[in-house]
Design a protein around this motif. Sequence first.
Motif, PDB file in Angstrom:
ATOM      1  N   ILE A 104       0.852  -1.184   0.000  1.00 57.46           N
ATOM      2  CA  ILE A 104       0.000   0.000   0.000  1.00 57.46           C
ATOM      3  C   ILE A 104       0.893   1.240   0.000  1.00 57.46           C
ATOM      4  O   ILE A 104       2.100   1.142   0.227  1.00 57.46           O
ATOM      5  CB  ILE A 104      -0.953   0.029   1.213  1.00 57.46           C
ATOM      6  N   GLN A 105       0.286   2.385  -0.226  1.00 59.01           N
ATOM      7  CA  GLN A 105       1.005   3.648  -0.175  1.00 59.01           C
ATOM      8  C   GLN A 105       0.483   4.490   0.979  1.00 59.01           C
ATOM      9  O   GLN A 105      -0.725   4.638   1.147  1.00 59.01           O
ATOM     10  CB  GLN A 105       0.829   4.438  -1.474  1.00 59.01           C
ATOM     11  N   VAL A 106       1.377   5.026   1.765  1.00 61.42           N
ATOM     12  CA  VAL A 106       1.044   6.060   2.744  1.00 61.42           C
ATOM     13  C   VAL A 106       1.784   7.306   2.288  1.00 61.42           C
ATOM     14  O   VAL A 106       2.978   7.467   2.521  1.00 61.42           O
ATOM     15  CB  VAL A 106       1.451   5.654   4.166  1.00 61.42           C
ATOM     16  N   GLY A 107       1.070   8.143   1.551  1.00 63.68           N
ATOM     17  CA  GLY A 107       1.742   9.257   0.902  1.00 63.68           C
ATOM     18  C   GLY A 107       2.776   8.739  -0.076  1.00 63.68           C
ATOM     19  O   GLY A 107       2.492   7.870  -0.899  1.00 63.68           O
ATOM     20  N   LYS A 108       3.990   9.223   0.056  1.00 62.37           N
ATOM     21  CA  LYS A 108       5.051   8.812  -0.865  1.00 62.37           C
ATOM     22  C   LYS A 108       5.783   7.553  -0.407  1.00 62.37           C
ATOM     23  O   LYS A 108       6.697   7.078  -1.100  1.00 62.37           O
ATOM     24  CB  LYS A 108       6.062   9.957  -1.029  1.00 62.37           C
ATOM     25  N   VAL A 109       5.409   7.002   0.734  1.00 61.20           N
ATOM     26  CA  VAL A 109       6.099   5.833   1.282  1.00 61.20           C
ATOM     27  C   VAL A 109       5.311   4.566   0.995  1.00 61.20           C
ATOM     28  O   VAL A 109       4.143   4.444   1.381  1.00 61.20           O
ATOM     29  CB  VAL A 109       6.324   5.989   2.795  1.00 61.20           C
ATOM     30  N   ALA A 110       5.958   3.620   0.331  1.00 62.00           N
ATOM     31  CA  ALA A 110       5.344   2.316   0.082  1.00 62.00           C
ATOM     32  C   ALA A 110       5.546   1.427   1.300  1.00 62.00           C
ATOM     33  O   ALA A 110       6.624   1.417   1.912  1.00 62.00           O
ATOM     34  CB  ALA A 110       5.958   1.669  -1.154  1.00 62.00           C
ATOM     35  N   ILE A 111       4.506   0.677   1.659  1.00 61.39           N
ATOM     36  CA  ILE A 111       4.570  -0.229   2.799  1.00 61.39           C
ATOM     37  C   ILE A 111       4.122  -1.605   2.341  1.00 61.39           C
ATOM     38  O   ILE A 111       3.055  -1.760   1.748  1.00 61.39           O
ATOM     39  CB  ILE A 111       3.674   0.258   3.950  1.00 61.39           C
ATOM     40  N   GLY A 112       4.932  -2.622   2.642  1.00 58.04           N
ATOM     41  CA  GLY A 112       4.613  -3.978   2.229  1.00 58.04           C
ATOM     42  C   GLY A 112       5.252  -4.326   0.908  1.00 58.04           C
ATOM     43  O   GLY A 112       5.960  -3.526   0.289  1.00 58.04           O
ATOM     44  N   GLY A 113       5.003  -5.538   0.445  1.00 54.22           N
ATOM     45  CA  GLY A 113       5.620  -5.989  -0.796  1.00 54.22           C
ATOM     46  C   GLY A 113       7.130  -6.032  -0.633  1.00 54.22           C
ATOM     47  O   GLY A 113       7.661  -6.537   0.354  1.00 54.22           O
ATOM     48  N   ASN A 114       7.821  -5.457  -1.617  1.00 53.69           N
ATOM     49  CA  ASN A 114       9.282  -5.420  -1.563  1.00 53.69           C
ATOM     50  C   ASN A 114       9.827  -4.108  -1.024  1.00 53.69           C
ATOM     51  O   ASN A 114      11.038  -3.865  -1.073  1.00 53.69           O
ATOM     52  CB  ASN A 114       9.858  -5.663  -2.970  1.00 53.69           C
ATOM     53  N   ALA A 115       8.951  -3.245  -0.515  1.00 55.32           N
ATOM     54  CA  ALA A 115       9.395  -1.947  -0.012  1.00 55.32           C
ATOM     55  C   ALA A 115      10.248  -2.112   1.239  1.00 55.32           C
ATOM     56  O   ALA A 115      10.022  -3.030   2.034  1.00 55.32           O
ATOM     57  CB  ALA A 115       8.187  -1.063   0.292  1.00 55.32           C
ATOM     58  N   PRO A 116      11.229  -1.230   1.447  1.00 54.65           N
ATOM     59  CA  PRO A 116      12.010  -1.292   2.697  1.00 54.65           C
ATOM     60  C   PRO A 116      11.105  -1.144   3.917  1.00 54.65           C
ATOM     61  O   PRO A 116      10.055  -0.487   3.854  1.00 54.65           O
ATOM     62  CB  PRO A 116      12.957  -0.086   2.573  1.00 54.65           C
ATOM     63  N   ILE A 167       8.300 -11.039   9.698  1.00 53.35           N
ATOM     64  CA  ILE A 167       7.037 -10.353   9.952  1.00 53.35           C
ATOM     65  C   ILE A 167       7.304  -8.890  10.263  1.00 53.35           C
ATOM     66  O   ILE A 167       8.087  -8.571  11.165  1.00 53.35           O
ATOM     67  CB  ILE A 167       6.281 -11.003  11.123  1.00 53.35           C
ATOM     68  N   GLY A 168       6.658  -7.987   9.528  1.00 49.17           N
ATOM     69  CA  GLY A 168       6.796  -6.559   9.788  1.00 49.17           C
ATOM     70  C   GLY A 168       7.135  -5.796   8.534  1.00 49.17           C
ATOM     71  O   GLY A 168       8.104  -6.120   7.842  1.00 49.17           O
ATOM     72  N   ASP A 169       6.314  -4.786   8.244  1.00 51.15           N
ATOM     73  CA  ASP A 169       6.526  -3.965   7.047  1.00 51.15           C
ATOM     74  C   ASP A 169       6.827  -2.511   7.390  1.00 51.15           C
ATOM     75  O   ASP A 169       7.346  -1.772   6.559  1.00 51.15           O
ATOM     76  CB  ASP A 169       5.277  -4.030   6.156  1.00 51.15           C
TER      77      ASP A 169
END
Length: 361
Positions: A10-22, A227-229
């Motif tokens: 998902i996106q929280v503003g400009k920050v991607a959360i989950g998937g392959n995002a840091p 576990i943890g994004d």
Amino acid sequence: MFQRRHTRQIQVGKVAIGGNAPISVQSMTKTDTRDVAATVAQIHELQAVGCEIIRSAVPDMEAAEALGAIRRSIDIPLVADIHFDYRLALKAIEQGVDAIRFNPGNIGSDDRVKAVVDAAGSHNVAIRIGVNAGSLEKDLLAKYGSATAEAMVESALRHVELLEKFGFANLKISLKASDVPRTVEAYRLMAQKVAYPLHVGVTEAGTLNAGTIKSSVGLGILLADGIGDTIRVSLTGSPLDEVRVGYEILKALHLRQHGVVITSCPTCGRTEVDIISLAEEVERRLAHITYPLRVAVMGCVVNGPGEANDADIGLAGGKECGLIFKQGEMLGKFSEHALLDVFCREAETLAARLAERQSAV
């Protein structure tokens, strides 16, 4: 390297959360949200030490209305923390926040939940379902006998199902308790049931020392499980420490590279230089560096030269003096009173050069 659990992004503003995002590092402002200037100043301080998402409490409509001015004054995503009053969520969304944190079950009827969900959907605002062990529904407490991990998970799943009923899936989940075993168990159970990204943390972890230990153990176990994004370290103290500790946890597990990584000697009877004060000052004076510079501060000739030589830059203490090594070469021998200034100056120069080289690649 640990195998991260794959989650929906998902996106929280400009920050991607989950998937392959840091794995992102969050904190929460500790100012009065109605005081725009103080809140913005604290967010700027947090951003300077690496905070990537910030959350602010919204206790009343005045605070909700202040969110617009705050959002326009910062460069990182802003999350509104909402409890009980759905009108505060609607106002926060109207003011341009990037996400809201609330429990659908504590803001009233399904119509009110739908109103918030519809507004969030139309403004591309994410929702965090935040379940805390201290505020579970009475029927779940009766069913399980206490705020167990199973009760927390069932509470969260109720909220998820309610949002999904209204066609909303732009969400992440947190299940926090103030003790490590229950927190870990709750997240492990939830990870088996949904693919939504998880915001992990131990809530009300305590003061800086105790809270750091508790958070490091809890988050370390979960992150090692994959576990943890996104994470938040909850400390009774400065939010700047929350961010610093968060990054140290991620760095220790090789999950993020951010800032100086210090290897330092615990000292013993062989140490002939004040390595404790030296290491503390090196850490303080190099805290502004964002490049992942490997720094060694060692106290004697047993392991010192080897560790210092293996780092990007390091020193090995001697009798009232120290040797400085830079990228495998000895830079020189310096007196104890000059050692700190020379070392920090050389570290700053090296970090800037390496960062410039990295950006040019």
